[in-house]
Motif scaffolding. Structure first.
Motif, PDB file in Angstrom:
ATOM      1  N   UNK A  45       0.829  -1.217   0.000  1.00  0.00           N
ATOM      2  CA  UNK A  45       0.000   0.000   0.000  1.00  0.00           C
ATOM      3  C   UNK A  45       0.855   1.256   0.000  1.00  0.00           C
ATOM      4  N   UNK A  46       1.920   1.250   0.801  1.00  0.00           N
ATOM      5  CA  UNK A  46       2.783   2.425   0.861  1.00  0.00           C
ATOM      6  C   UNK A  46       3.485   2.676  -0.480  1.00  0.00           C
ATOM      7  N   UNK A  47       3.916   1.592  -1.129  1.00  0.00           N
ATOM      8  CA  UNK A  47       4.545   1.741  -2.445  1.00  0.00           C
ATOM      9  C   UNK A  47       3.538   2.260  -3.451  1.00  0.00           C
ATOM     10  N   UNK A  48       2.282   1.771  -3.342  1.00  0.00           N
ATOM     11  CA  UNK A  48       1.227   2.220  -4.258  1.00  0.00           C
ATOM     12  C   UNK A  48       0.968   3.716  -4.085  1.00  0.00           C
ATOM     13  N   UNK A  49       0.952   4.162  -2.824  1.00  0.00           N
ATOM     14  CA  UNK A  49       0.720   5.577  -2.565  1.00  0.00           C
ATOM     15  C   UNK A  49       1.868   6.439  -3.103  1.00  0.00           C
ATOM     16  N   UNK A  50       3.085   5.948  -2.962  1.00  0.00           N
ATOM     17  CA  UNK A  50       4.256   6.744  -3.337  1.00  0.00           C
ATOM     18  C   UNK A  50       4.494   6.770  -4.843  1.00  0.00           C
ATOM     19  N   UNK A  51       4.157   5.669  -5.536  1.00  0.00           N
ATOM     20  CA  UNK A  51       4.522   5.565  -6.956  1.00  0.00           C
ATOM     21  C   UNK A  51       3.347   5.350  -7.898  1.00  0.00           C
ATOM     22  N   UNK A  52       2.233   4.926  -7.343  1.00  0.00           N
ATOM     23  CA  UNK A  52       1.113   4.598  -8.214  1.00  0.00           C
ATOM     24  C   UNK A  52       1.254   3.235  -8.859  1.00  0.00           C
ATOM     25  N   UNK A  53       2.264   2.478  -8.483  1.00  0.00           N
ATOM     26  CA  UNK A  53       2.511   1.151  -9.056  1.00  0.00           C
ATOM     27  C   UNK A  53       2.303   0.068  -7.989  1.00  0.00           C
ATOM     28  N   UNK A  54       2.133  -1.136  -8.459  1.00  0.00           N
ATOM     29  CA  UNK A  54       1.968  -2.275  -7.575  1.00  0.00           C
ATOM     30  C   UNK A  54       3.312  -2.913  -7.259  1.00  0.00           C
ATOM     31  N   UNK A  55       3.464  -3.297  -5.989  1.00  0.00           N
ATOM     32  CA  UNK A  55       4.596  -4.079  -5.556  1.00  0.00           C
ATOM     33  C   UNK A  55       4.065  -5.432  -5.100  1.00  0.00           C
ATOM     34  N   UNK A  56       4.541  -6.490  -5.742  1.00  0.00           N
ATOM     35  CA  UNK A  56       4.072  -7.839  -5.434  1.00  0.00           C
ATOM     36  C   UNK A  56       5.222  -8.632  -4.826  1.00  0.00           C
ATOM     37  N   UNK A  57       4.958  -9.221  -3.630  1.00  0.00           N
ATOM     38  CA  UNK A  57       5.948 -10.075  -2.972  1.00  0.00           C
ATOM     39  C   UNK A  57       5.342 -11.466  -2.884  1.00  0.00           C
ATOM     40  N   UNK A  58       5.749 -12.321  -3.804  1.00  0.00           N
ATOM     41  CA  UNK A  58       5.199 -13.678  -3.832  1.00  0.00           C
ATOM     42  C   UNK A  58       5.903 -14.604  -2.852  1.00  0.00           C
ATOM     43  N   UNK A  59       7.160 -14.326  -2.532  1.00  0.00           N
ATOM     44  CA  UNK A  59       7.903 -15.191  -1.616  1.00  0.00           C
ATOM     45  C   UNK A  59       7.786 -14.721  -0.180  1.00  0.00           C
ATOM     46  N   UNK A  60       8.576 -15.343   0.677  1.00  0.00           N
ATOM     47  CA  UNK A  60       8.551 -15.022   2.102  1.00  0.00           C
ATOM     48  C   UNK A  60       9.489 -13.872   2.425  1.00  0.00           C
ATOM     49  N   UNK A  61       9.079 -13.151   3.475  1.00  0.00           N
ATOM     50  CA  UNK A  61       9.971 -12.196   4.127  1.00  0.00           C
ATOM     51  C   UNK A  61      10.366 -12.844   5.448  1.00  0.00           C
ATOM     52  N   UNK A  62      11.635 -13.074   5.621  1.00  0.00           N
ATOM     53  CA  UNK A  62      12.056 -13.823   6.804  1.00  0.00           C
ATOM     54  C   UNK A  62      13.160 -13.091   7.541  1.00  0.00           C
ATOM     55  N   UNK A  63      13.134 -13.294   8.901  1.00  0.00           N
ATOM     56  CA  UNK A  63      14.180 -12.731   9.744  1.00  0.00           C
ATOM     57  C   UNK A  63      15.396 -13.653   9.754  1.00  0.00           C
ATOM     58  N   UNK A  64      16.547 -13.036  10.015  1.00  0.00           N
ATOM     59  CA  UNK A  64      17.740 -13.803  10.334  1.00  0.00           C
ATOM     60  C   UNK A  64      18.340 -13.180  11.585  1.00  0.00           C
ATOM     61  N   UNK A  65      18.605 -14.008  12.576  1.00  0.00           N
ATOM     62  CA  UNK A  65      18.996 -13.482  13.882  1.00  0.00           C
ATOM     63  C   UNK A  65      20.496 -13.544  14.132  1.00  0.00           C
ATOM     64  N   UNK A  66      21.151 -14.561  13.647  1.00  0.00           N
ATOM     65  CA  UNK A  66      22.574 -14.735  13.972  1.00  0.00           C
ATOM     66  C   UNK A  66      23.397 -14.854  12.691  1.00  0.00           C
ATOM     67  N   UNK A  67      24.538 -14.217  12.584  1.00  0.00           N
ATOM     68  CA  UNK A  67      25.272 -13.474  13.635  1.00  0.00           C
ATOM     69  C   UNK A  67      24.828 -12.025  13.739  1.00  0.00           C
ATOM     70  N   UNK A  68      23.933 -11.608  12.837  1.00  0.00           N
ATOM     71  CA  UNK A  68      23.402 -10.253  12.918  1.00  0.00           C
ATOM     72  C   UNK A  68      21.934 -10.307  12.541  1.00  0.00           C
ATOM     73  N   UNK A  69      21.262  -9.256  12.914  1.00  0.00           N
ATOM     74  CA  UNK A  69      19.846  -9.180  12.584  1.00  0.00           C
ATOM     75  C   UNK A  69      19.704  -8.958  11.086  1.00  0.00           C
TER      76      UNK A  69
END
Length: 719
Positions: free
Chosen positions: A37-61
Motif C-alpha cells: 500500500x505504501x509503495x502504491x501511494x508513493x509511486x502509483x505502481x503495484x509491488x508484489x511479494x510472492x515469496x517469504x519475508x524472513x528474519x535472520x537473527x545470527x550473527x546479525x539481525x
C-alpha cells in the motif's frame, strides 16, 4: 568497575533477548499488504511479494525477501519494471547502541530491470517521483495539516553513522528499449561485488557483464580498488584493470584492455591500453600509453607522453600491412572546448610528419595545424615503378610531304567518352580546416619537387589555396587557387607561375616523353565551372602563356622538311641524312586562350638557327584534335642546324600542317601553300616548268596552242 561491566552486559543481553522475542513474535510477512500500500501511494505502481519475508537473527539481525516484483503500467512490453528473485540484508545489533547503522552485506539475486519508451514518448519511468500518488490517494483538504518532523529528530538522524558491509549483485539483467528511436540495449548477465563501503579505506570492486546494443554483442570484466570520500569528487581509484570484447556486422573487437595505476583528480594516472580485431575487411592490432592529469575543477585535462602504435592489414590498403604510430602531448580545455596537440610526430610506415595541431569543438569542429616532413615518396609508398609508364602510342612514323589528305584511320585510338558526372563535394560543407604543410622533398608520379610550402583552408564548402611554392627541376613553381563547392556545379580559379624549369627531365619523369627540351616558364590564369571530366574541358576559360629557351622540339625536323621542299621544287627526291628528328630553338613563346572547349593561339613563335617559325591554330579539348599551321622562314645563314642546303631558300616561307590527335599527331609539308605563298618560288618553278616543256616539245614549244595548254597546267599547279 566489575559492577559497571555487569550492568552493560546485562543491557546487551536484554537487547538481544528483546530482539529475539521481537523476531519470534512478529511475522514480517504480515507487513506485505502494508508495504504494498505504501509503495502504491508513493509511486502509483503495484509491488508484489510472492515469496517469504524472513528474519535472520545470527550473527546479525537480517532480513530476506523472495520473489519481489515492481509492476509496469498497462501497455508496456514486459509486466514488471523490476523483478528480484531474492534480496538479503543484515544489520549489526551492537553498533545501534552507539548511533551507528552498520548494514552488512547486501545481496541481490536474479535482479531484472526493464525500461521502455513507447513510440509516443511515454516511459515506464514516468510518475515515479511521487506525482502519481495524488491520483490514487485521497485528495488533500483544508483540514489536513502536513506533519513536520521535530527538529530534534532531524538533528538526531544526522548524527548517525551509516556503513554498508558490501554489495553483491548476482546474475542480474536489464533491458533499455526505446521504441521512439528504435534502439534496444540489453544486459543479459551482470555480476558485481563491492567490498565494505566505508570512507577513507580502499574497497575492492569486481564485475563482469555480457550484453548487446542493437546488433552489437559485448562482454566486459574488470577489477579495481576504490576509496570513497565524503566529498564525491575527492574519491579515488587504483589498480584499475578492464577488459572487453564486442562483435557486430562492421567491427569485431577480439580483445580490449585498459589499465591505470590510479584515477583521481589532480593526480597523474599512468594509462595503458591495447585492442585487437577487425573492421570490415581490415584487421588491426593497436596499443598505447599516456599519462593523464585532470585538475580538480575538471577544466583542464592533460595527456603527456602519448605513444600509440597500430598494425593494419587488409586487401583494401595500399600495402598488405601498414604500421601507424602517433606520439604527442595533448591538452583539453573544458571551458573553451579546445583540444591542442603539441610535440606531434606521426608516421605511416616510412612516411613521417611532425608539428602541432588543435581542434576547437563547435557545430563544425575547427581544425588548425602546421605540419612538416623531411621526405615523402608516394611512389615508393604506393609501390609504383621508378620509371614512368610507357606512352600508349609510340612517336609517329616519318611522314613524307604529300598533298593527299591525312588518313587517321590507321592511328585512330578508341577513346571512352568524357564523363559529365560531377564529384560529390558535400563533405566539404562540414569542414573547417586551415593549416600549413612543409615538405623538404616530395616524390609523386615520378616527379621530384623540393622545399614545398603550402597553406590552405577549407571553410564550410569553400576551399582556398593560399600558397603553394616549390623548387622543380632547376626552377620554381608557385600557385594560388580557390574552389567554391557551395554552388552546383562547383566553381574554381587557379593561378600558377612556373619559372625556368628544365623541361626535358620533367617530361621524362612525368610521362616518359622527351618531345620538348629547354628551360621553360609557364603562366596559368584560368577559372571554370564544373569538375566533371567534360566540364573541366568545356567550362574552363583563361590564358596559358609559355616561354621556353635554348631547347628543341623532338619528333619533327623542320630543316629536313626544308630540304624536302627544296627537292620538290626541283622535281627531285631529297637525299637521306641520318640525324635526330628534332628542331633546335633559342626561343619558343605562345599564349593560348581557353574557352568553349577550345585552346587556340595566334602568336606562337620560335627562333631557331637559320629559321624563324610562327604558328597559329587550335586544339579541341574534348575531341583532342589538332589543327595548327606552322610557317617556317629561312633567315639566310649556313651556321647551325640546316647548313648550306637551306641557304638557297632565304626569305622563303614554308608552311607545315600539324593535325591528328594528342595521342597521334601528324606533320606534313603543305606543298601547294608553299608554292602559292612564295612569289620567288613560284617564278623559279614556272621557269623550270617552261624549260622542261621546251625540252619535251622541241620546236612545237613556241606554238600558241601549246603555250596556252602549258599556261593552264602551270595555273593548275599554283591554284
Amino acid at each position: 568497575m566489575k559492577k559497571l561491566l555487569y550492568i552493560l552486559l546485562g543491557l546487551v543481553m536484554l537487547v538481544v533477548v528483546a530482539i529475539g522475542v521481537l523476531v519470534a513474535v512478529i511475522n514480517p510477512n504480515d507487513f506485505k499488504p502494508l508495504i504494498a500500500d505504501e509503495v502504491k501511494k508513493a509511486t502509483g505502481r503495484e509491488l508484489v511479494i510472492d515469496g517469504d519475508i524472513s528474519w535472520r537473527f545470527w550473527p546479525s539481525l537480517g532480513l530476506s525477501v523472495e520473489k519481489l516484483a515492481f509492476k509496469n503500467p498497462q501497455g508496456f512490453a514486459e509486466p514488471n519494471m523490476l523483478k528480484l528473485d531474492r534480496a538479503d540484508l543484515s544489520v549489526a545489533v551492537m553498533p545501534l547502541m552507539s548511533d551507528t547503522l552498520d548494514i552488512g552485506l547486501v545481496s541481490l539475486y536474479g535482479a531484472h530491470v526493464f525500461i521502455q519508451t513507447l513510440p509516443n514518448g511515454q516511459s515506464n519511468l514516468d510518475g515515479l517521483t511521487g506525482d502519481a500518488s495524488t491520483t490514487d490517494s485521497e485528495p488533500e483538504t483544508a483540514s489536513q495539516t502536513p506533519t513536520t518532523e521535530p527538529a530534534s529528530d532531524s538533528q538526531a538522524a544526522t548524527a548517525w553513522t551509516i556503513t554498508i558491509g558490501g554489495l553483491d549483485v548476482v546474475n542480474a539483467s536489464a533491458v533499455v528499449r526505446d521504441d521512439k528511436v528504435h534502439t534496444i540495449s540489453e544486459i543479459s548477465q551482470l555480476n558485481l561485488h563491492i567490498g565494505k563501503l566505508t570512507t577513507g579505506t580502499w574497497v575492492p570492486v569486481e564485475f563482469d557483464v555480457e550484453g548487446k546494443q542493437n546488433a552489437m554483442v559485448f562482454t566486459a570484466k574488470g577489477q579495481m580498488e576504490a576509496m570513497l570520500n565524503k566529498v564525491a569528487m575527492e574519491s579515488q581509484l587504483r589498480k584499475l584493470s578492464l577488459s572487453a570484447s564486442l562483435n557486430d556486422a562492421n567491427i569485431q573487437l577480439d580483445s580490449l584492455s585498459l589499465t591505470a595505476d590510479q584515477v583521481a583528480l589532480a593526480m597523474p594516472a599512468a594509462l595503458t591500453f591495447s585492442a585487437k580485431g577487425k573492421a570490415n575487411d581490415m584487421s588491426f592490432d593497436t596499443s598505447g600509453k599516456a599519462s593523464v592529469l585532470v585538475d580538480k575543477s575538471i577544466a583542464n585535462i592533460q595527456a603527456t607522453g602519448i605513444d600509440i602504435s597500430t598494425l593494419l592489414a587488409g586487401a583494401s590498403l595500399p600495402r598488405p600491412e601498414m604500421n601507424i604510430s602517433l606520439k604527442a602531448d595533448a591538452a583539453f580545455n573544458n571551458n573553451t572546448q579546445k583540444l591542442t596537440l603539441s610535440q606531434l610526430v606521426a608516421s605511416l610506415d616510412e612516411l613521417e610528419v611532425d608539428g602541432h595541431a588543435s581542434v576547437a569543438l563547435a557545430d563544425i569542429p575547427a581544425v588548425r595545424f602546421a605540419l612538416h616532413s623531411s621526405k615523402i615518396d608516394l611512389d615508393a609508398f604506393l609501390g609504383n615503378t621508378t620509371e614512368a609508364a610507357q606512352p600508349a602510342v609510340s612517336k609517329p612514323a616519318e611522314t613524307k610531304p604529300s598533298s593527299a589528305p591525312n588518313d587517321q584511320s590507321a592511328t585512330a585510338i578508341a577513346k571512352a567518352p568524357l564523363s559529365d558526372v560531377e564529384p560529390d563535394l558535400s563533405a566539404l560543407k562540414g569542414l573547417d580546416i586551415a593549416g600549413e604543410i612543409a615538405i623538404d622533398e616530395l616524390v609523386a608520379n615520378n616527379v621530384k619537387v623540393s622545399q614545398v610550402k603550402t597553406a590552405f583552408a577549407v571553410n564550410r564548402g569553400k576551399v582556398n589555396l593560399k600558397q603553394f611554392d616549390a623548387k622543380l627541376y632547376g626552377g620554381s613553381v608557385s600557385a594560388e587557387g580557390s574552389l567554391d563547392a557551395t554552388v552546383t556545379p562547383a566553381r574554381y580559379r587557379v593561378t600558377k607561375d612556373i619559372k625556368n624549369v628544365n623541361v626535358q627531365p620533367l617530361l621524362m619523369a612525368a610521362a616518359n616523353e622527351d618531345i620538348l627540351s629547354g628551360r621553360g616558364s609557364i603562366d596559368v590564369n584560368v577559372n571554370g565551372v564544373g569538375l566533371s571530366e567534360k566540364r573541366l574541358r568545356t567550362g574552363i576559360t583563361g590564358t596559358v602563356a609559355i616561354n621556353f629557351a635554348d631547347g628543341s622540339i623532338d619528333g619533327i625536323n623542320i630543316p629536313e622538311m626544308i630540304r624536302e621542299a627544296k627537292a620538290t621544287l626541283k622535281g627531285k627526291r631529297a637525299d637521306y641524312v641520318e640525324e635526330a628528328r628534332q628542331t633546335d630553338f633559342s626561343a619558343l613563346t605562345a599564349t593560348f586562350n581557353l574557352g568553349k572547349g577550345i585552346a587556340s593561339t595566334r602568336n606562337m613563335k620560335m627562333e631557331a638557327p637559320a629559321l624563324r617559325i610562327r604558328s597559329e591554330g587550335q586544339t579541341n579539348l574534348v575531341s583532342e584534335d589538332l589543327d595548327f599551321e606552322v610557317f617556317v622562314s629561312v633567315v639566310g645563314t649556313s651556321k647551325g642546324q640546316g647548313g648550306k642546303d637551306i641557304d638557297e631558300l632565304k626569305d622563303v616561307t614554308i608552311p607545315v600542317a600539324i593535325g591528328g590527335t594528342w595521342q597521334a599527331p601528324s606533320y606534313k609539308l603543305d606543298v601547294k601553300a608553299l608554292l602559292t605563298s612564295n612569289k620567288v618560288l613560284e617564278e623559279k618553278v614556272r621557269k623550270e616548268a617552261e624549260r622542261g616543256l621546251e625540252k619535251l616539245l622541241g620546236d612545237k614549244a613556241g606554238d600558241d596552242k601549246v603555250k596556252n595548254v602549258a599556261d593552264k597546267l602551270l595555273k593548275g599547279l599554283f591554284n
